[in-house]
Design an enzyme around this catalytic site. Structure first.
Site, short mmCIF file in Angstrom:
data_model
loop_
_atom_site.label_atom_id
_atom_site.label_comp_id
_atom_site.label_asym_id
_atom_site.label_seq_id
_atom_site.Cartn_x
_atom_site.Cartn_y
_atom_site.Cartn_z
CG ASN A 280 -4.17 5.40 -0.56
OD1 ASN A 280 -5.30 5.76 -0.66
ND2 ASN A 280 -3.25 5.80 0.39
CE1 TYR B 123 -6.25 14.29 -6.43
CE2 TYR B 123 -8.71 14.92 -6.97
CZ TYR B 123 -7.40 14.07 -6.45
OH TYR B 123 -8.15 12.78 -5.59
CB ILE C 66 -0.89 -0.06 1.39
CG1 ILE C 66 -1.86 -1.29 1.43
CG2 ILE C 66 -1.89 1.21 1.16
CD1 ILE C 66 -1.22 -2.31 2.19
CB THR D 189 -8.64 12.55 4.21
OG1 THR D 189 -8.80 13.32 3.14
CG2 THR D 189 -9.20 11.30 4.01
CE LYS E 218 -5.99 10.79 -7.85
NZ LYS E 218 -5.42 9.56 -7.36
#
Length: 253
Positions: free
Chosen positions: A90, A155, A9, A192, A159
């Protein structure tokens, strides 16, 4: 020799990555974590549960560090007793939040390296060196990868690139009749540190800031534990469609 399962991870020291680690430990899966800093909480959790844990400090914005760390990881997961490998790309960053024409080249380079180049390099290394293993690759994406967002050109673009990379690799694996599978997972809005970064932007740089502030004020942000449970359930207990972009809303409904 008993068979073991490993999960690798990235971005495992906090947020979604940390929650994913704990839930994988609950399922008896051994951990190899990759991030700049180490999560003492994950380390202790794994020790209590009797699961093997090893951390690899790595700045994913630097290509050399990625190759060095994952060369060591490959030596571990390519042991004869390893049955399943779960690779979870991640790590990600939302910065720079600003409009085109107002971003620094170094910021753009770091965004591309962390969000897109690192998963591409890591995936390439795995497919090159583990073609006799049962490998599942999960790329953490975003809804921003399929729509334009004012202030998120870096961003959103990275993605979107990650989504296309996922789909293309799945096609190639299928055409070569290889057993590895790859998919993308969109976690939606979570509570988060990244959300804190988003809310600290100014409206000129990020037009949707009021909407994101409302997510927090109205309690609309999911916990990372809830999102991690959806991903881990998908990884371990569902029939994965290689190349698909899974959305957390669909998995939780």
């Amino acid at each position: 020799m008993s068979k073991v399962k490993y999960a690798i991870i990235t971005g495992a020291s906090r947020g979604l990555g940390e929650s994913i680690c704990k839930q994988l430990v609950d399922n008896g899966i051994h951990l190899l974590t990759v991030s700049r800093s180490e999560s003492d909480e994950v380390k202790q959790y794994a020790e209590v549960q009797g699961v093997t844990y090893q951390h690899f400090p790595c700045d994913l914005s630097k290509v050399e560090g990625i190759q060095d760390s994952f060369s060591l990881i490959m030596e571990i997961v390519n042991q004869p007793n390893v049955e399943n490998i779960y690779l979870i790309n991640n790590a990600g960053m939302v910065d720079p939040i600003n409009t085109a024409g107002n971003m620094e080249a170094a910021q753009l380079q770091k965004s591309v390296n962390v969000n897109l180049l690192a998963p591409m390099i890591i995936t390439n290394m795995f497919l090159e060196r583990t073609n006799r293993k049962d490998v599942m690759i999960a790329n953490i994406t975003s809804g921003a990868g399929s729509r334009a967002v004012h202030g998120w050109s870096a961003y959103s673009s990275t993605k979107a690139g990650l989504n296309m990379f996922t789909e293309t690799v799945a096609l190639e694996l299928a055409n070569h009749k290889r057993r590895e599978r790859i998919f993308a997972f969109s976690p939606g809005v979570m509570d988060t540190e990244m959300q804190g970064v988003i809310r600290s932007a100014n409206k000129e740089a990020f037009a949707d800031i009021d909407q994101f502030k409302q997510y927090k004020e109205r309690g609309m942000l999911r916990s990372t534990e809830t999102v991690a449970s959806a991903l881990v359930e998908l990884l371990l207990n569902k029939e994965i469609e290689s190349g698909k972009i899974y959305h957390v809303n669909d998995l939780l409904n």
